[in-house]
Design a protein around this motif. Structure first.
Motif, short mmCIF file in Angstrom:
data_model
loop_
_atom_site.label_atom_id
_atom_site.label_comp_id
_atom_site.label_asym_id
_atom_site.label_seq_id
_atom_site.Cartn_x
_atom_site.Cartn_y
_atom_site.Cartn_z
N THR A 114 3.15 37.47 19.01
CA THR A 114 4.45 37.48 18.34
C THR A 114 4.35 38.14 16.97
N MET A 115 3.25 37.92 16.28
CA MET A 115 3.09 38.55 14.97
C MET A 115 2.99 40.07 15.12
N CYS A 116 2.38 40.53 16.21
CA CYS A 116 2.35 41.97 16.49
C CYS A 116 3.76 42.48 16.74
N GLN A 122 3.90 49.72 17.31
CA GLN A 122 2.51 50.20 17.22
C GLN A 122 1.53 49.04 17.24
N ALA A 123 1.88 47.96 16.53
CA ALA A 123 1.02 46.78 16.51
C ALA A 123 0.98 46.12 17.88
N GLN A 125 1.16 47.61 20.75
CA GLN A 125 0.29 48.41 21.59
C GLN A 125 -1.19 48.22 21.19
N ARG A 126 -1.43 48.15 19.89
CA ARG A 126 -2.78 47.99 19.34
C ARG A 126 -3.32 46.60 19.63
N LYS A 127 -2.43 45.60 19.70
CA LYS A 127 -2.76 44.18 19.96
C LYS A 127 -3.46 43.49 18.79
N TRP A 128 -3.47 44.11 17.63
CA TRP A 128 -3.95 43.44 16.42
C TRP A 128 -3.23 44.02 15.21
N LEU A 129 -3.36 43.36 14.07
CA LEU A 129 -2.58 43.72 12.90
C LEU A 129 -3.41 44.44 11.85
N TYR A 130 -2.81 45.44 11.19
CA TYR A 130 -3.39 45.98 9.97
C TYR A 130 -3.07 45.03 8.82
N PHE A 131 -3.93 44.99 7.81
CA PHE A 131 -3.63 44.09 6.69
C PHE A 131 -2.35 44.52 5.96
N THR A 132 -2.04 45.83 6.01
CA THR A 132 -0.80 46.28 5.36
C THR A 132 0.43 45.72 6.09
#
Ligand code: UYC
Length: 228
Positions: A114-116, A122-123, A125-132
């Motif tokens: 859900t956070m993605c 893009q998140a 699809q990536r399945k993880w988060l950038y810190f930005t």
């Protein structure tokens, strides 16, 4: 007897958290009359933000088969006791249901997913988060996710719990990992089987933030303006 119920009712209403915590399971064992007291308690406290004590009372009513209990929840708490507010149109009902059912492993997965979703396609699809992306995460949504975790885990899980422990350790990451059961000696806890997916886990154990890509995401989470 009616006397016992009334004495439990008084203690539930006026007692300390510690007392309330002990009274709730006793009322749960008393059938419909116990349920009535728990329902009255939830209604009385409806105008202040839900705490994990409310969560514990709510769970008893939620798990009851009594038609009256179902009707009560449908009428007064159709979406639970935590307001499911979102700044970006996310429906937090599924997360709520998994947490009330104490399915903490599925809730943990859904939290990341859900956070993605909040962060964008893009998140997802990536399945993880950038810190930005975490830095720009809407306060409202982070607070809703966290409030759900805290209320439905007896105050044990949630980012704010992790933050409190981290601050208590002078923001020292190496001391945080063993404290929340993510590392033992110099061995990382392996995902998913070595984690503890119930309330016997150490405080702050969940939700997980994978450390494979470094500490910056977790750092942004715990420094987020949602907690100030
Ligand atoms: N994993 O070890 N983790 C994954 C944690 C590390 C690794 C997912 C947490 C250390 C690999 C979650 C800890 C490490 C994958 C977590 C932990 C490591 C993976 C699923 C303790 C090796 C496969 C969601 C800090 C030494 C996926 C996701 C991949 C997955 C959580 C390895 C939730 C809290 C440094 C190889 N681990 N993870 O993010 O990306 O993938 O290759 O933290």
């Amino acid at each position: 007897t009616a006397n016992d119920i009334d004495s439990l009712r008084q203690k539930l209403i006026a007692g300390s958290e510690k007392v309330q915590q002990q009274i709730i399971p006793q009322l749960a064992d008393l059938g419909n009359e116990g349920l009535d007291v728990l329902q009255e308690f939830l209604l009385k406290r409806r105008d202040t933000p839900a705490t994990w004590i409310d969560g514990k009372a709510y769970k008893v009513v939620y798990n009851s088969d009594a038609p009256k209990a179902k009707e009560f929840l449908q009428t007064y708490f159709p979406e639970g006791i935590v307001p499911l507010k979102s700044d970006c149109g996310i429906n937090y009902n599924s997360l709520h249901k998994l947490l009330v059912s104490s399915d903490f492993q599925a809730a943990d997965l859904l939290t990341i997913q859900t956070m993605c979703e909040v962060a964008g396609p893009q998140a997802v699809q990536r399945k993880w988060l950038y810190f930005t992306e975490v830095e720009n995460f809407p306060i409202q949504d982070l607070q809703t996710i966290n409030h759900l975790w805290v209320v439905h885990s007896e105050g044990k899980f949630g980012f704010s719990v992790q933050r409190e422990i981290w601050l208590g350790l002078g923001k020292n990451w190496e001391n945080l990992w063993p404290k929340i059961g993510w590392k033992s000696g110099n061995k990382w806890t392996r995902y998913p089987h070595e984690f503890t997916w119930d309330l016997t886990a150490p405080r702050g154990h969940l939700p997980l933030s994978n450390q494979l890509r470094g500490v910056r995401v977790m750092s942004s989470l715990l420094k987020h303006p949602a907690w100030s």
